[in-house]
Design a protein around this motif. Structure first.
Motif, PDB file in Angstrom:
ATOM      1  N   VAL A 154       0.835  -1.200   0.000  1.00 48.59           N
ATOM      2  CA  VAL A 154       0.000   0.000   0.000  1.00 48.59           C
ATOM      3  C   VAL A 154       0.872   1.254   0.000  1.00 48.59           C
ATOM      4  N   ALA A 155       1.908   1.250   0.834  1.00 49.49           N
ATOM      5  CA  ALA A 155       2.754   2.434   0.976  1.00 49.49           C
ATOM      6  C   ALA A 155       3.388   2.843  -0.343  1.00 49.49           C
ATOM      7  N   MET A 156       3.861   1.858  -1.115  1.00 50.50           N
ATOM      8  CA  MET A 156       4.536   2.197  -2.362  1.00 50.50           C
ATOM      9  C   MET A 156       3.587   2.809  -3.394  1.00 50.50           C
ATOM     10  N   CYS A 157       2.312   2.557  -3.227  1.00 56.55           N
ATOM     11  CA  CYS A 157       1.319   3.168  -4.119  1.00 56.55           C
ATOM     12  C   CYS A 157       0.871   4.532  -3.602  1.00 56.55           C
ATOM     13  N   VAL A 158       0.455   4.597  -2.342  1.00 57.79           N
ATOM     14  CA  VAL A 158      -0.144   5.831  -1.838  1.00 57.79           C
ATOM     15  C   VAL A 158       0.896   6.921  -1.598  1.00 57.79           C
ATOM     16  N   ASN A 159       2.130   6.552  -1.222  1.00 55.44           N
ATOM     17  CA  ASN A 159       3.165   7.570  -1.075  1.00 55.44           C
ATOM     18  C   ASN A 159       3.504   8.202  -2.423  1.00 55.44           C
ATOM     19  N   ASP A 160       3.394   7.430  -3.499  1.00 53.53           N
ATOM     20  CA  ASP A 160       3.615   7.981  -4.836  1.00 53.53           C
ATOM     21  C   ASP A 160       2.440   8.831  -5.303  1.00 53.53           C
ATOM     22  N   LEU A 161       1.268   8.588  -4.756  1.00 53.73           N
ATOM     23  CA  LEU A 161       0.112   9.430  -5.076  1.00 53.73           C
ATOM     24  C   LEU A 161       0.206  10.784  -4.381  1.00 53.73           C
ATOM     25  N   VAL A 162       0.560  10.777  -3.115  1.00 55.66           N
ATOM     26  CA  VAL A 162       0.522  12.027  -2.351  1.00 55.66           C
ATOM     27  C   VAL A 162       1.574  13.015  -2.845  1.00 55.66           C
ATOM     28  N   VAL A 163       2.650  12.535  -3.475  1.00 57.52           N
ATOM     29  CA  VAL A 163       3.641  13.479  -3.995  1.00 57.52           C
ATOM     30  C   VAL A 163       3.073  14.309  -5.143  1.00 57.52           C
ATOM     31  N   GLN A 164       1.972  13.883  -5.721  1.00 61.90           N
ATOM     32  CA  GLN A 164       1.277  14.685  -6.730  1.00 61.90           C
ATOM     33  C   GLN A 164       0.263  15.636  -6.086  1.00 61.90           C
ATOM     34  N   GLY A 165       0.153  15.573  -4.771  1.00 63.17           N
ATOM     35  CA  GLY A 165      -0.837  16.364  -4.066  1.00 63.17           C
ATOM     36  C   GLY A 165      -2.173  15.663  -3.952  1.00 63.17           C
ATOM     37  N   ALA A 166      -2.227  14.380  -4.328  1.00 60.32           N
ATOM     38  CA  ALA A 166      -3.491  13.645  -4.398  1.00 60.32           C
ATOM     39  C   ALA A 166      -3.785  12.909  -3.098  1.00 60.32           C
ATOM     40  N   GLU A 167      -5.050  12.864  -2.758  1.00 65.33           N
ATOM     41  CA  GLU A 167      -5.523  12.078  -1.624  1.00 65.33           C
ATOM     42  C   GLU A 167      -5.946  10.702  -2.115  1.00 65.33           C
ATOM     43  N   PRO A 168      -5.360   9.628  -1.603  1.00 66.98           N
ATOM     44  CA  PRO A 168      -5.762   8.283  -2.042  1.00 66.98           C
ATOM     45  C   PRO A 168      -7.222   8.001  -1.698  1.00 66.98           C
ATOM     46  N   LEU A 169      -7.935   7.446  -2.663  1.00 67.55           N
ATOM     47  CA  LEU A 169      -9.351   7.137  -2.465  1.00 67.55           C
ATOM     48  C   LEU A 169      -9.579   5.654  -2.239  1.00 67.55           C
ATOM     49  N   PHE A 170      -9.010   4.814  -3.104  1.00 68.96           N
ATOM     50  CA  PHE A 170      -9.224   3.378  -2.939  1.00 68.96           C
ATOM     51  C   PHE A 170      -8.036   2.593  -3.466  1.00 68.96           C
ATOM     52  N   ASP A 213       5.479 -19.874  -2.115  1.00 71.59           N
ATOM     53  CA  ASP A 213       5.798 -18.614  -2.779  1.00 71.59           C
ATOM     54  C   ASP A 213       4.529 -17.907  -3.235  1.00 71.59           C
ATOM     55  N   TYR A 214       4.589 -16.587  -3.300  1.00 70.72           N
ATOM     56  CA  TYR A 214       3.473 -15.810  -3.821  1.00 70.72           C
ATOM     57  C   TYR A 214       3.995 -14.496  -4.385  1.00 70.72           C
ATOM     58  N   ASP A 215       3.135 -13.825  -5.108  1.00 68.86           N
ATOM     59  CA  ASP A 215       3.472 -12.570  -5.760  1.00 68.86           C
ATOM     60  C   ASP A 215       2.372 -11.564  -5.451  1.00 68.86           C
ATOM     61  N   LEU A 216       2.761 -10.315  -5.255  1.00 64.15           N
ATOM     62  CA  LEU A 216       1.800  -9.275  -4.910  1.00 64.15           C
ATOM     63  C   LEU A 216       1.921  -8.090  -5.855  1.00 64.15           C
ATOM     64  N   ALA A 217       0.796  -7.475  -6.148  1.00 64.38           N
ATOM     65  CA  ALA A 217       0.782  -6.197  -6.864  1.00 64.38           C
ATOM     66  C   ALA A 217      -0.341  -5.351  -6.291  1.00 64.38           C
ATOM     67  N   GLY A 218      -0.186  -4.045  -6.384  1.00 60.85           N
ATOM     68  CA  GLY A 218      -1.202  -3.144  -5.855  1.00 60.85           C
ATOM     69  C   GLY A 218      -1.492  -2.015  -6.818  1.00 60.85           C
ATOM     70  N   PHE A 219      -2.649  -1.401  -6.641  1.00 62.42           N
ATOM     71  CA  PHE A 219      -3.125  -0.340  -7.528  1.00 62.42           C
ATOM     72  C   PHE A 219      -3.957   0.627  -6.711  1.00 62.42           C
ATOM     73  N   ALA A 220      -3.664   1.918  -6.804  1.00 63.71           N
ATOM     74  CA  ALA A 220      -4.399   2.908  -6.021  1.00 63.71           C
ATOM     75  C   ALA A 220      -4.841   4.062  -6.913  1.00 63.71           C
ATOM     76  N   VAL A 221      -5.978   4.638  -6.574  1.00 72.03           N
ATOM     77  CA  VAL A 221      -6.505   5.812  -7.265  1.00 72.03           C
ATOM     78  C   VAL A 221      -6.665   6.928  -6.249  1.00 72.03           C
ATOM     79  N   GLY A 222      -6.232   8.125  -6.625  1.00 71.35           N
ATOM     80  CA  GLY A 222      -6.386   9.283  -5.758  1.00 71.35           C
ATOM     81  C   GLY A 222      -6.978  10.441  -6.532  1.00 71.35           C
ATOM     82  N   ALA A 223      -7.292  11.511  -5.818  1.00 72.81           N
ATOM     83  CA  ALA A 223      -7.909  12.678  -6.448  1.00 72.81           C
ATOM     84  C   ALA A 223      -7.268  13.954  -5.919  1.00 72.81           C
ATOM     85  N   VAL A 224      -7.137  14.927  -6.805  1.00 72.23           N
ATOM     86  CA  VAL A 224      -6.621  16.240  -6.439  1.00 72.23           C
ATOM     87  C   VAL A 224      -7.259  17.261  -7.379  1.00 72.23           C
ATOM     88  N   GLU A 225      -7.554  18.453  -6.864  1.00 76.92           N
ATOM     89  CA  GLU A 225      -8.058  19.511  -7.727  1.00 76.92           C
ATOM     90  C   GLU A 225      -7.003  19.861  -8.767  1.00 76.92           C
TER      91      GLU A 225
END
Length: 287
Positions: free
Chosen positions: A16-32, A81-93
């Motif tokens: 989660v962190a690797m997705c949402v921290n990359d969103l907030v640097v754009q000024g975006a609030e993660p939504l889901f 063994d397992y593999d993980l991937a994540g995807f986040a959407v955020g919003a900013v004016e």
């Protein structure tokens, strides 16, 4: 490392962190957030621990975990063994997007402390652990003060990535933030210049923040030069905040009030865009 250690509850937070921290640097609030979990044969307890970590990360970030995909693919993964991937959407004016275009000469660079390795550089970490013959199940072979020196090595190495979303959003709301840089692979050397316009460069002071002992141990045990450490790991700073110099103290106060450990780590100066790291390399605490 997590699979070998049988520790599956923290890497969901990393995901989660690797997705949402990359969103907030754009000024975006993660939504889901959505996740993808793939394995050869589903182990219910293992999967539950992973998803529990993902849910915890979403709670810290203030976003919703709305679904995901679980795939069993026998023959493609070894046992356990397992593999993980994540995807986040955020919003900013639209007028609130942080592009770095507003960064100006004289701006102050604030650094927010990391909680450890932050899921970067693990190919090198694993090689050093193997070469040292270190047992991940035994206490860490370095002084972790002010942390718990009795923690197992794998527990220290797998400390989850810090999620900076809420403090950074509060700082943006307060005003004066010109740009944010999430310090992941590439370290301070490569991530800061990406958010600085042409003709400017980040000038970083000598270490003005404590470097966690895990980084000093990796440098010494692996014979890794200071410059390479700075290009591979966060070395104690997980997020950089570039701010208007007149607002630097107030922004630092907002971040500290939100629970962050904040340090002035440099300034923006005229230059060719490359980070000026000479002072950092010379001041590397590992010698």
């Amino acid at each position: 490392m997590a699979i070998a250690a049988g520790r599956h509850d923290s890497i969901g937070i990393d995901l989660v962190a690797m997705c949402v921290n990359d969103l907030v640097v754009q000024g975006a609030e993660p939504l889901f957030f959505l996740d993808y979990f793939a394995t050869g044969k589903l182990d219910g307890a293992q999967a539950e621990a992973v998803v529990r970590g993902i849910a915890a990360g979403c709670e810290i970030a203030g976003c919703a975990l709305i679904g995901g995909e679980t795939a069993e693919m026998p023959g493609l993964y070894g046992a356990g063994d397992y593999d993980l991937a994540g995807f986040a959407v955020g919003a900013v004016e639209r007028d609130g997007v942080l592009t770095g275009a507003a960064v100006a000469e004289g701006d102050v660079i604030l650094g927010l402390e990391s909680d450890g390795l932050h899921a970067n550089g693990f190919s090198l970490v694993r090689r050093i652990v193997e070469a040292e013959g270190a047992d991940p199940a035994r206490p860490a072979p370095f002084d972790e003060a002010p942390f718990n020196p009795a923690r197992r090595l794998d527990e220290v190495l797998l400390t989850p990535t810090r999620i900076y979303v809420k403090p950074c959003l509060a700082a943006i709301q307060a005003g004066g933030v010109r740009a944010l840089a999430h310090i992941t692979g590439g370290g301070l050397t490569e991530n800061l210049p990406r958010v600085v316009p042409d003709g400017l460069t980040p000038r970083l002071q000598g270490f003005t923040w404590p470097v966690p002992p895990v980084f000093r141990w990796l440098a010494q045990a692996g014979g890794v030069a200071a410059g390479e450490m700075l290009r591979t790991f966060n070395c104690g700073i997980g997020m950089a905040v570039i701010v208007d110099p007149d607002r630097a103290d107030s922004v630092a106060g907002v971040l500290a009030g939100a629970g962050e450990r904040v340090h002035r780590i440099g300034r923006i100066v005229a230059g060719d865009g490359a980070s000026e790291l000479g002072d950092l390399e010379a001041a590397w605490p590992g010698g």
